[in-house]
Design a protein around this motif. Structure first.
Motif, short mmCIF file in Angstrom:
data_model
loop_
_atom_site.label_atom_id
_atom_site.label_comp_id
_atom_site.label_asym_id
_atom_site.label_seq_id
_atom_site.Cartn_x
_atom_site.Cartn_y
_atom_site.Cartn_z
N SER A 1 0.84 -1.20 0.00
CA SER A 1 0.00 0.00 0.00
C SER A 1 0.87 1.25 0.00
N ASP B 1 1.54 -3.95 -9.66
CA ASP B 1 1.19 -4.41 -8.31
C ASP B 1 1.55 -5.89 -8.26
N ASP C 1 5.73 -7.30 -1.68
CA ASP C 1 5.84 -7.55 -0.24
C ASP C 1 6.78 -8.71 0.04
N LYS D 1 4.37 -11.37 2.54
CA LYS D 1 3.37 -12.33 2.05
C LYS D 1 4.08 -13.57 1.52
C1 LIG Z 1 -1.93 -7.34 -0.05
C2 LIG Z 1 -2.02 -6.70 -1.37
C3 LIG Z 1 -1.86 -5.32 -1.51
C4 LIG Z 1 -1.65 -4.42 -0.32
O1 LIG Z 1 -0.41 -4.72 0.27
P1 LIG Z 1 -0.10 -4.46 1.81
O2 LIG Z 1 1.25 -5.05 1.99
O3 LIG Z 1 -1.17 -5.18 2.58
O4 LIG Z 1 -0.13 -3.00 2.03
C5 LIG Z 1 -1.91 -4.79 -2.76
N1 LIG Z 1 -2.11 -5.57 -3.84
C6 LIG Z 1 -2.27 -6.90 -3.76
C7 LIG Z 1 -2.47 -7.71 -5.00
C8 LIG Z 1 -2.24 -7.52 -2.51
O5 LIG Z 1 -2.38 -8.84 -2.41
#
Ligand SMILES: *Cc1c(COP(=O)(O)O)cnc(C)c1O
Length: 453
Positions: A123, A241, A271, A274
């Protein structure tokens, strides 16, 4: 505390999510007097460790959450005692962060000289990338604001709302995010070009194209090479993204190719917390055009001036690449994880998660009344437990099954809406999941589903 923490990791399968009892919640109220370290170890063991969010459990596949690593415990101890502020200056954590950025840049296939910064998550990374994109087309925006210019951005339907939120925060407004229809789960590039032309004709200033590497609903990917071509032709900044999905870059085929072309983006948000399993929180933004990145954020008053030597030396300073001045030491846990397990282990775990999603799909298809929402592309499996019921009845049943399994501690699915039905959804970013976890969980779903006549 160390022993209790190790126990927690060793017994993680026996400690699923549970509701926080009222007495425990009440106990969190801050006391007027200090209780000392020994009492705190005792209280944390009993009042904190049992009430985690469940995402460390082997059968947790809800939303898209990471599982955390044993290496976080090692990095966390060292990180706590050095208490690094990584906004700038000349110390080890900043060299380490540059190494982490450079490793990631290389894995993503971005050009040498690209810049990056570790942030709280995708985010925040999205806001930073979009601001760099905006400063590129409006070099004066930092001085005067956006004024009456209408900037427009483009993304496929189903884009994560981090994109929308970033545009809202920046004063661009979400109505200026054009949602382009998908064809076979990918942005329709002809529709994109048409929309851009229409906006230009109406006096708007198209500036940003957002690609999806791993959609939240089904784990699908845009044709990133196609998007990169379109962005070049239309003079748009391509942002990807890749919150979780960017990491198929280090997986085996066929999953690796899903993210082909990602290195051609102007920016990537991703990230570590994740699908790289590293503890919360840790994301990154990568930006191909380093001067554009710096131009969007650098601003140092005289008390922060850099020096040639001494503690005030060191270059670059991360405060020139993002929103935060004071920053924690996120690099240490990423570096420790990569150095401790080796990057191959991460690639193998990511590939394995995709295999687990396919196994789940096979288990679903083997049961006559269950049905997939769509075939599994990466690590996301969405299905209904009883396709023979009405849409309404399926929605109620699937939601009930998700809740019942969460409460019993058997497995965590979340839900999503597909084809007008609330369905069960597993996003597998869990290195603790084994085949038995998948087969047992689908058997548990089948058992609950069979009770509905
Ligand atoms: C989780 C997610 C986000 C947001 O990321 P955060 O690390 O929670 O801020 C944006 N795009 C996708 C595809 C996500 O899975």
């Amino acid at each position: 505390m160390l022993e209790a923490s190790i126990d927690q990791l060793q017994q993680v399968a026996e400690r699923p999510w549970q509701e926080v009892p009222e007495a425990v919640k009440d106990g969190y109220v801050i006391q007027a007097t200090g209780q000392g370290a020994a009492e705190m170890v005792n209280r944390i063991t009993n009042e904190v460790l049992p009430y985690h969010g469940g995402n460390i459990h082997p059968r947790f596949w809800g939303w898209v959450q990471g599982t955390g690593l044993a290496s976080d415990l090692i990095a966390g101890m060292a990180g706590a005692v050095i208490n690094a502020n990584t906004g700038g200056r000349d110390h080890g954590a900043n060299y380490m962060e540059r190494a982490v950025i450079d490793w990631t840049r290389e894995k993503m296939g971005m050009p040498e000289g690209s810049s990056g910064v570790l942030v709280a998550g995708t985010s925040q990374a999205t806001v930073i990338a979009f601001q760099a994109a905006r400063v590129r087309v409006m070099p004066e925006v930092r001085k005067f604001g956006q004024g009456s210019a209408q900037l427009t951005a483009y993304a496929g339907e189903g884009i994560h709302n981090a994109t929308r939120k970033a545009l809202e925060l920046m004063g661009i407004g979400f109505e200026n995010l054009r949602l382009v229809p998908l064809v076979d789960g990918q942005m329709d590039l002809a529709a994109l070009r048409q929309q851009v032309a229409q906006d230009r004709a109406a006096g708007a200033k198209p500036f940003l194209l957002v690609g999806m590497a791993g959609s939240v609903d089904l784990g699908t990917y845009d044709d990133l090479n196609g998007l990169a071509d379109a962005a070049a032709e239309e003079d748009l900044w391509l942002h990807v993204d890749g919150a979780f999905g960017a990491w198929t870059r280090i997986a085996d085929e066929p999953w690796r190719s899903l993210s082909d072309g990602i290195g051609r983006a102007g920016s990537i948000a991703l990230d570590f917390h994740k699908w790289m399993y590293v503890g919360y929180d840790c994301g990154m933004v990568l930006i191909a055009d380093e001067p554009a990145h710096r131009a969007a954020f650098a601003a140092r008053p005289s008390y922060l001036e850099a020096a040639e030597r001494g503690l005030a030396g060191g270059d670059p300073w991360f405060c020139d690449y993002g929103i935060d001045l004071s920053r924690g030491n996120r690099a240490l846990k990423v570096w420790t994880a990569l150095e401790m397990y080796g990057e191959e282990a991460f690639g193998a775990a990511i590939s394995d998660n995709c295999r687990m999603a396919s196994l789940m799909a096979a288990e679903v298809e083997a049961r006559p009344n269950m049905r997939l929402a769509a075939s599994v592309v990466s690590n996301v499996c969405v299905f209904t437990a009883r396709a023979d019921l009405s849409a309404e009845a399926q929605s109620v049943l699937n939601s009930e099954i998700a809740q019942a399994l969460q409460e019993s501690g058997e497995a965590v699915f979340s839900t999503t809406r597909a084809q007008g039905v609330v369905m069960l959804r597993a996003a597998i970013t869990n290195h603790r999941t084994r085949e038995q976890d998948i087969t047992d969980a689908i058997a548990a779903v089948a058992e609950l589903a069979a009770r509905q006549v």
